[in-house]
Motif scaffolding. Structure first.
Motif, mmCIF file in Angstrom:
data_model
loop_
_atom_site.group_PDB
_atom_site.id
_atom_site.type_symbol
_atom_site.label_atom_id
_atom_site.label_comp_id
_atom_site.label_asym_id
_atom_site.label_seq_id
_atom_site.Cartn_x
_atom_site.Cartn_y
_atom_site.Cartn_z
ATOM 1 N N LEU A 163 -11.102 93.287 81.917
ATOM 2 C CA LEU A 163 -11.199 94.065 83.184
ATOM 3 C C LEU A 163 -12.258 94.925 83.534
ATOM 4 O O LEU A 163 -12.865 94.855 84.551
ATOM 5 C CB LEU A 163 -9.792 94.790 83.625
ATOM 6 N N TYR A 164 -12.770 95.414 82.600
ATOM 7 C CA TYR A 164 -13.761 96.470 82.742
ATOM 8 C C TYR A 164 -15.038 95.484 82.850
ATOM 9 O O TYR A 164 -15.883 95.786 83.601
ATOM 10 C CB TYR A 164 -13.985 97.300 81.444
ATOM 11 N N ASP A 165 -15.200 94.682 81.929
ATOM 12 C CA ASP A 165 -16.173 93.714 82.145
ATOM 13 C C ASP A 165 -16.403 92.956 83.489
ATOM 14 O O ASP A 165 -17.540 92.908 83.998
ATOM 15 C CB ASP A 165 -16.357 92.429 81.005
ATOM 16 N N ARG A 166 -15.294 92.589 83.906
ATOM 17 C CA ARG A 166 -14.968 91.970 85.425
ATOM 18 C C ARG A 166 -15.857 92.966 86.543
ATOM 19 O O ARG A 166 -16.747 92.663 87.077
ATOM 20 C CB ARG A 166 -13.995 91.664 85.674
ATOM 21 N N LEU A 167 -15.437 94.313 86.238
ATOM 22 C CA LEU A 167 -15.723 95.417 87.296
ATOM 23 C C LEU A 167 -17.204 95.618 87.049
ATOM 24 O O LEU A 167 -17.954 95.905 88.002
ATOM 25 C CB LEU A 167 -14.996 96.457 87.293
ATOM 26 N N ARG A 168 -17.624 95.841 85.647
ATOM 27 C CA ARG A 168 -19.133 96.153 85.421
ATOM 28 C C ARG A 168 -20.151 94.926 86.037
ATOM 29 O O ARG A 168 -21.098 95.375 86.532
ATOM 30 C CB ARG A 168 -19.190 96.441 83.726
ATOM 31 N N SER A 169 -19.513 93.789 85.861
ATOM 32 C CA SER A 169 -20.346 92.843 86.451
ATOM 33 C C SER A 169 -20.529 92.732 87.755
ATOM 34 O O SER A 169 -21.529 92.429 88.416
ATOM 35 C CB SER A 169 -19.875 91.341 85.811
ATOM 36 N N ALA A 170 -19.278 92.929 88.615
ATOM 37 C CA ALA A 170 -19.574 93.016 89.912
ATOM 38 C C ALA A 170 -20.415 94.243 90.368
ATOM 39 O O ALA A 170 -21.120 94.159 91.298
ATOM 40 C CB ALA A 170 -18.028 93.377 90.518
ATOM 41 N N GLU A 187 -25.478 105.411 85.897
ATOM 42 C CA GLU A 187 -24.557 105.488 87.185
ATOM 43 C C GLU A 187 -23.617 103.923 87.379
ATOM 44 O O GLU A 187 -22.756 104.174 88.001
ATOM 45 C CB GLU A 187 -25.676 105.463 88.216
ATOM 46 N N GLN A 188 -24.285 102.851 86.953
ATOM 47 C CA GLN A 188 -23.553 101.736 87.181
ATOM 48 C C GLN A 188 -22.281 101.729 86.123
ATOM 49 O O GLN A 188 -21.401 101.099 86.800
ATOM 50 C CB GLN A 188 -24.259 100.358 86.550
ATOM 51 N N ASP A 189 -22.416 102.210 84.906
ATOM 52 C CA ASP A 189 -21.031 102.531 84.296
ATOM 53 C C ASP A 189 -20.135 103.316 85.054
ATOM 54 O O ASP A 189 -19.001 103.228 85.090
ATOM 55 C CB ASP A 189 -21.360 103.109 82.831
ATOM 56 N N GLY A 190 -20.686 104.501 85.737
ATOM 57 C CA GLY A 190 -19.868 105.308 86.489
ATOM 58 C C GLY A 190 -19.332 104.752 87.683
ATOM 59 O O GLY A 190 -17.795 105.052 88.041
ATOM 60 N N PHE A 191 -19.887 103.884 88.296
ATOM 61 C CA PHE A 191 -19.208 103.067 89.496
ATOM 62 C C PHE A 191 -18.053 102.349 88.963
ATOM 63 O O PHE A 191 -17.257 102.145 89.711
ATOM 64 C CB PHE A 191 -20.384 102.150 90.219
ATOM 65 N N ALA A 192 -18.369 101.460 87.835
ATOM 66 C CA ALA A 192 -17.202 100.835 87.424
ATOM 67 C C ALA A 192 -16.254 101.540 86.816
ATOM 68 O O ALA A 192 -14.926 101.056 87.442
ATOM 69 C CB ALA A 192 -17.560 100.056 85.922
ATOM 70 N N VAL A 193 -16.142 102.743 86.627
ATOM 71 C CA VAL A 193 -15.169 103.710 86.325
ATOM 72 C C VAL A 193 -14.400 103.938 87.734
ATOM 73 O O VAL A 193 -13.158 104.183 87.548
ATOM 74 C CB VAL A 193 -15.545 104.980 85.477
ATOM 75 N N GLU A 194 -15.426 104.281 88.557
ATOM 76 C CA GLU A 194 -14.624 104.718 90.067
ATOM 77 C C GLU A 194 -13.800 103.357 90.357
ATOM 78 O O GLU A 194 -12.655 103.780 91.038
ATOM 79 C CB GLU A 194 -15.887 104.925 90.868
#
Length: 290
Positions: A163-170, A187-194
């Protein structure tokens, strides 16, 4: 076996008795309370840029309170919440109903249909408290800074790593930007956490995916428990928006009782630096009278 893996193993076993679950939760909470207090910060409001004229933003005044007992066991809180989320029936209905509340401001409500049509109601929204259908083409659902159709949401993996990989890729593919330019790796990591926070608080996903989102949050570095507060435990998460990085989670119900950052269906981000809103979401078969 480390503490987090042990907690997940013990709590994730099929259908343990309520006494076993309650006892383990008490043990986790006892561990959370052993550390010294942490001072609660006081913040000022920072305005938010929104993408649609129909969007309304909650303004929350600065507040104060007594320091709460704190620990470094924020991940344990999230793992307990994951178990609660997985065991909470999803329900069914025609519309996904989202209610955004704060004790001093009018309630805002959204009704999202699977085809992407949605309706809004709230004093600060267009129509001054009357129900109205969002104009134009059906819209994908806001998942943090990302947009996903209902079908895409229902196809999200229920494994936390996938799930995290899917969101991080998106996030990477979306080429998100900040005021300083293209988003950095952090910041991209932070966007995935959001996006994960949206999944646990407001998105129409299955209980299994919501639980996976909690576990994915638990695995992220930088999760800090700020102690007991009204409604649950206040946690600091590594979000892309500095100053909006705290949420209150009730681990027994898996509800986000307070958040400083949320993403209305109309676009943009609602962001308050102190205080926050509570988001309730459930299926319903009915729209209110217009």
């Amino acid at each position: 076996m480390d503490d987090l893996r042990e907690i997940r193993t013990l709590l994730a076993k099929p259908d343990p008795s309520p006494e076993v679950v309650a006892r383990r939760r008490q043990e986790v909470r006892a561990g959370m309370r052993r550390s010294a207090p942490m001072r609660r910060a006081r913040w000022l409001l920072v305005p938010v840029a929104a993408a649609a004229a129909a969007a309304a933003f909650v303004i929350v005044p600065a507040g104060s309170g007594e320091p709460a007992p704190a620990s470094k066991n924020g991940r344990e809180v999230l793992l307990v919440a994951a178990v609660s989320a997985e065991r909470t029936p999803e329900g069914s209905g025609t519309y996904w109903h989202i209610t955004v509340t704060h004790e001093k401001y009018p309630v805002e409500e959204y009704w999202y249909r699977r085809d992407g049509s949605f309706w809004l109601k709230g004093k600060g929204l267009k129509g001054q408290g009357k129900l109205f259908k969002f104009p134009g083409e059906p819209q994908p659902f806001a998942v943090g800074p990302l947009r996903m159709t209902f079908d895409e949401l229902r196809r999200l993996p229920d494994d936390e790593n996938a799930l995290y990989d899917r969101l991080r890729s998106a996030v990477t593919e979306s080429d998100l930007r900040t005021s300083g330019g293209p988003a950095t790796t952090t910041e991209q990591d932070g966007f995935a956490v959001e996006a994960l926070v949206s999944l646990i608080s407001e998105a129409p996903v299955s209980p299994q995916v919501r639980a996976a989102a909690y576990r994915a949050l638990a695995s992220r570095p930088g999760v800090v428990d700020l102690g007991d507060t009204d409604g649950g435990r206040r946690l600091r998460l590594p979000l892309a928006h500095p100053g909006a990085d705290t949420v209150v989670v009730d681990p027994d119900t898996a509800r986000v009782r307070n958040t400083r950052l949320w993403f209305p269906l109309t676009g943009g981000a609602a962001y308050v630096e102190d205080g926050g809103v509570t988001i309730d979401a459930e299926w319903t078969d009915h729209l209110p009278a217009e």
